[in-house]
Design a protein around this motif. Sequence first.
Motif, PDB file in Angstrom:
ATOM      1  N   HIS A  27       0.850  -1.182   0.000  1.00  0.00           N
ATOM      2  CA  HIS A  27       0.000   0.000   0.000  1.00  0.00           C
ATOM      3  C   HIS A  27       0.888   1.235   0.000  1.00  0.00           C
ATOM      4  CE1 HIS A  27      -3.144  -2.842   1.246  1.00  0.00           C
ATOM      5  NE2 HIS A  27      -2.257  -3.301   2.121  1.00  0.00           N
ATOM      6  N   ILE A  28       0.699   2.094  -0.968  1.00  0.00           N
ATOM      7  CA  ILE A  28       1.506   3.302  -1.068  1.00  0.00           C
ATOM      8  C   ILE A  28       0.738   4.516  -0.569  1.00  0.00           C
ATOM      9  CG2 ILE A  28       2.985   4.643  -2.630  1.00  0.00           C
ATOM     10  CD1 ILE A  28       3.761   1.764  -2.363  1.00  0.00           C
ATOM     11  N   LYS A  29      -0.526   4.351  -0.288  1.00  0.00           N
ATOM     12  CA  LYS A  29      -1.357   5.465   0.135  1.00  0.00           C
ATOM     13  C   LYS A  29      -1.031   5.873   1.567  1.00  0.00           C
ATOM     14  CE  LYS A  29      -6.223   6.866   0.129  1.00  0.00           C
ATOM     15  NZ  LYS A  29      -7.591   6.422  -0.095  1.00  0.00           N
ATOM     16  N   ASP A  30      -0.992   7.193   1.829  1.00  0.00           N
ATOM     17  CA  ASP A  30      -0.578   7.688   3.145  1.00  0.00           C
ATOM     18  C   ASP A  30      -1.489   7.216   4.258  1.00  0.00           C
ATOM     19  OD1 ASP A  30       1.451   8.917   1.936  1.00  0.00           O
ATOM     20  OD2 ASP A  30       0.642  10.953   2.045  1.00  0.00           O
ATOM     21  N   GLY A  31      -2.781   7.179   4.017  1.00  0.00           N
ATOM     22  CA  GLY A  31      -3.708   6.904   5.098  1.00  0.00           C
ATOM     23  C   GLY A  31      -3.976   5.447   5.342  1.00  0.00           C
ATOM     24  N   ASP A  32      -3.251   4.556   4.676  1.00  0.00           N
ATOM     25  CA  ASP A  32      -3.518   3.137   4.861  1.00  0.00           C
ATOM     26  C   ASP A  32      -3.273   2.709   6.285  1.00  0.00           C
ATOM     27  OD1 ASP A  32      -4.204   2.903   2.296  1.00  0.00           O
ATOM     28  OD2 ASP A  32      -2.415   1.832   1.615  1.00  0.00           O
ATOM     29  N   LYS A  33      -4.115   1.805   6.755  1.00  0.00           N
ATOM     30  CA  LYS A  33      -3.976   1.262   8.103  1.00  0.00           C
ATOM     31  C   LYS A  33      -2.997   0.113   8.081  1.00  0.00           C
ATOM     32  CE  LYS A  33      -6.656  -0.702  11.887  1.00  0.00           C
ATOM     33  NZ  LYS A  33      -7.969  -1.128  12.344  1.00  0.00           N
ATOM     34  N   LEU A  34      -2.064   0.121   9.012  1.00  0.00           N
ATOM     35  CA  LEU A  34      -1.065  -0.940   9.087  1.00  0.00           C
ATOM     36  C   LEU A  34      -1.655  -2.150   9.764  1.00  0.00           C
ATOM     37  CD1 LEU A  34       2.046   1.107  10.140  1.00  0.00           C
ATOM     38  CD2 LEU A  34       1.463   0.302   7.873  1.00  0.00           C
ATOM     39  N   GLN A  35      -1.574  -3.294   9.106  1.00  0.00           N
ATOM     40  CA  GLN A  35      -1.982  -4.556   9.688  1.00  0.00           C
ATOM     41  C   GLN A  35      -0.952  -5.592   9.313  1.00  0.00           C
ATOM     42  OE1 GLN A  35      -5.881  -5.434   8.295  1.00  0.00           O
ATOM     43  NE2 GLN A  35      -6.886  -4.051   9.737  1.00  0.00           N
ATOM     44  N   GLY A  36      -0.517  -6.350  10.285  1.00  0.00           N
ATOM     45  CA  GLY A  36       0.476  -7.350   9.965  1.00  0.00           C
ATOM     46  C   GLY A  36       0.668  -8.314  11.081  1.00  0.00           C
ATOM     47  N   GLY A  52       8.046  -4.594  -2.505  1.00  0.00           N
ATOM     48  CA  GLY A  52       7.553  -3.470  -3.282  1.00  0.00           C
ATOM     49  C   GLY A  52       8.416  -2.232  -3.105  1.00  0.00           C
ATOM     50  N   PRO A  53       8.121  -1.150  -3.832  1.00  0.00           N
ATOM     51  CA  PRO A  53       8.889   0.088  -3.704  1.00  0.00           C
ATOM     52  C   PRO A  53       8.719   0.704  -2.320  1.00  0.00           C
ATOM     53  CG  PRO A  53       6.923   0.448  -5.032  1.00  0.00           C
ATOM     54  CD  PRO A  53       7.021  -1.027  -4.816  1.00  0.00           C
ATOM     55  N   CYS A  54       9.806   1.168  -1.760  1.00  0.00           N
ATOM     56  CA  CYS A  54       9.795   1.756  -0.406  1.00  0.00           C
ATOM     57  C   CYS A  54       9.882   3.266  -0.530  1.00  0.00           C
ATOM     58  CB  CYS A  54      10.957   1.204   0.418  1.00  0.00           C
ATOM     59  SG  CYS A  54      11.039   1.848   2.102  1.00  0.00           S
ATOM     60  N   THR A  55       8.789   3.942  -0.302  1.00  0.00           N
ATOM     61  CA  THR A  55       8.751   5.402  -0.334  1.00  0.00           C
ATOM     62  C   THR A  55       8.154   5.906   0.974  1.00  0.00           C
ATOM     63  OG1 THR A  55       6.573   5.365  -1.404  1.00  0.00           O
ATOM     64  CG2 THR A  55       8.509   5.479  -2.842  1.00  0.00           C
ATOM     65  N   THR A  56       8.352   7.177   1.238  1.00  0.00           N
ATOM     66  CA  THR A  56       7.899   7.766   2.493  1.00  0.00           C
ATOM     67  C   THR A  56       6.401   7.559   2.677  1.00  0.00           C
ATOM     68  OG1 THR A  56       9.619   9.441   2.309  1.00  0.00           O
ATOM     69  CG2 THR A  56       7.811   9.875   3.862  1.00  0.00           C
ATOM     70  N   SER A  57       6.004   7.144   3.880  1.00  0.00           N
ATOM     71  CA  SER A  57       4.609   6.928   4.291  1.00  0.00           C
ATOM     72  C   SER A  57       3.979   5.697   3.656  1.00  0.00           C
ATOM     73  CB  SER A  57       3.735   8.158   3.982  1.00  0.00           C
ATOM     74  OG  SER A  57       4.227   9.289   4.664  1.00  0.00           O
ATOM     75  N   SER A  58       4.745   4.914   2.921  1.00  0.00           N
ATOM     76  CA  SER A  58       4.173   3.702   2.345  1.00  0.00           C
ATOM     77  C   SER A  58       4.261   2.555   3.334  1.00  0.00           C
ATOM     78  CB  SER A  58       4.907   3.337   1.047  1.00  0.00           C
ATOM     79  OG  SER A  58       6.265   3.051   1.314  1.00  0.00           O
ATOM     80  N   ASN A  59       3.386   1.581   3.156  1.00  0.00           N
ATOM     81  CA  ASN A  59       3.391   0.410   4.015  1.00  0.00           C
ATOM     82  C   ASN A  59       2.979  -0.803   3.204  1.00  0.00           C
ATOM     83  OD1 ASN A  59       0.294  -0.034   4.419  1.00  0.00           O
ATOM     84  ND2 ASN A  59       0.613   2.148   4.815  1.00  0.00           N
ATOM     85  N   CYS A  60       3.268  -1.964   3.739  1.00  0.00           N
ATOM     86  CA  CYS A  60       2.906  -3.185   3.031  1.00  0.00           C
ATOM     87  C   CYS A  60       2.681  -4.290   4.042  1.00  0.00           C
ATOM     88  CB  CYS A  60       3.993  -3.594   2.032  1.00  0.00           C
ATOM     89  SG  CYS A  60       5.469  -4.284   2.809  1.00  0.00           S
TER      90      CYS A  60
END
Length: 703
Positions: A27-36, A52-60
């Motif tokens: 998920h690259i969207k800033d507001g995504d909720k982190l679940q893991g 995936g690509p690692c950019t500021t505020s991204s999560n996966c």
Amino acid sequence: MKSQAITIYCLMLFLDTECSHPRSKTHIKDGDKLQGPEGKPKTERMQEKCHGPCTTSSNCSQPCVQHFCGEIGFICNGNKWQKSTETCTSLSVETLFMDLNNTSRFSVAAPFIPLHIVDYQAPEPIESVAQVIQVNCPLDYACIIDVVKSSEATSGNIAFIVKLLKNISTHLSDNVTQEKMKSYFKVANHILDKAVIPNWAFIPDKNAGSDLLQSVNWFARRFRIQNEPEHITDELFIQTKGLHINHNTSERSFSFSMNVSNTTEGILGMIEVPRQELWKLPPNGPEAIGIAFPTLGAVLKEAHLQNASLPRRVNGLVVSVILPERLKQILFTFEKINKSRNTRAQCVGWHSRKRRWDENACETTLDTASKVKCWCNYTNVLMSFSILMSPMSVDNKVLDYITCIGLSISILSLIVCLIIEATVWFRVVVMEISYMRHVCIVNIAVSLLTANVWFILGSNFNKKAQNYNWCVVVTFFSHFFYLSLFFWMLFQALLIVYGLLVVFRRMMKSCMMAIGFAIGYGCPLVIAVTTVAITVPGKGYMRHCACWLNWDNTKALLAFAIPALLIVAVNLVVVLVVAVNTQRPSIGSSRSQDVAIIIRISKNVATLTPFLGLTWGFGIATLIEGTSLIFHIIFALLNAFQGFFILLFGTIIDHKIRDALRMRMSSPKGRSKAAEEESGGLRSSGWHHVGGATSSEDRTGNS
């Protein structure tokens, strides 16, 4: 019934296979909720990173390894994926009873377990868990111990076990026996092992530690002691002791010794019920139970209020007590985990509703390098207590001695300074600028003397042992008079500018006095009152450990540091201007007497300003966490001897004051002759005599 059980079992296996191979999601969207998922201690058992690509505020998120359900969440930090959350769990309602006979297990469980609880996305226990335990092992709850202890303590499994214990304490605490207590605490001990404490950090629910503590306390509260005294449980990471108490009880305390680190020495903790509290009890002997946790303090996450400081470290055992309702106060003795001399302890109680440490629950009665004694209030929401580490507070006997001796010298020096000024006053204040110079010296001495008195009052009161409003008063006046010291220094610098720039029009003495008092006391009053008005409503005016301006939460100390350091900078600039201008021939030849007075003031400002600036520069440095003890010692030395330096550089070094003292000791004839010489010098300089004996028209004498 058997076919139904087989169907559920097959569904469980199917879902177990499904949850082993979900697709990776980024998920690259800033507001995504982190679940893991929460990982197991062995890092090779889980996915290490996202691709995936690692950019500021991204999560996966990545799937857990085989046989574990859930996800591992990552967040991009510094162009690298870092694990943020984990929900990997191998435990479920079904696996808790895997060792039981499959047929009987599912024939009992099937009526209670809806299909959705075997979904890997909902691993938390439900009420059916309590029902199944009640059917299979109602006497001791032992049927779940082996499965729990053999499970890997991943973050997901820890969260599952916390919910399991909460469910048991809610639904199965009607008749708590010692066997049930032992089973319950064996399960809790599994997730409190110091080796798995790091895994708590990745549990999405940050209240898990608080939930565990509250569940254990609630379950133990329903236990009834049969014998006396009783060692109820003795696990490595959770111990429980209990005894009957009444108003005639001779043994009214119990102690714990538990291993916190890898050392062989245990950390001690003791609970003592005061005699005056025991007198409140009836003779039939209610229970008193103590529970000690050596590792739980590391996983209790505070629900901070706005502007709260960073998480505070627990520096001892976390000890819970179960007492009769009539008892309201209890005494604790905690051994410190970190015995560094640079740390002080703060006694606290865990507020179960606010989910945070409450400083007002306890009073620190003794704080040494190795142990702390706490006097605490016991209520239904304050049942667990410990000590927090305050690394920014230094407790050292060297500092105490320096402060005590230094303040004594400082106060004595300021009193001597005021006596000297009173003695020579009418001989040294014969001109307006000279008059105002000595007014400044007197008010600087009075301000520092009064500030020192308030400092002594504040340092001799333990904030928790006295009235909060009184501590506010001490802090306010300390702040006000220390600021006054600096603002009178500022007015001295303004006098220098006035003496250099104003030649033909001189200000009346009353006007100069009004300006001086407006700057010297008016400005500090405005700053001090504003600071109180802004910070007191939010309880952010004072520090936790002293009656002085707060730094950790509201940065109220800046209301002193910023004006003081700005004044130091302004005064240094003025001194530099004087140094340049007094070298000009025109000034030196036509206004020699003026320049002499200005130079004397400048020397005073040039000496005291760097000293005061250096003093409070070290004072600000001591607020930085981890500051060396030497900074605290230097600050204590400079701060304590300020009065002596004011006496030395403001009074004794001034040759005019020394001459006036000698004349005071001389014969009346000598004093009359000296007065005539000084009067002649005044007429030649062109300055007004404060008594009106000379005027601007008398500027006809030779320099």
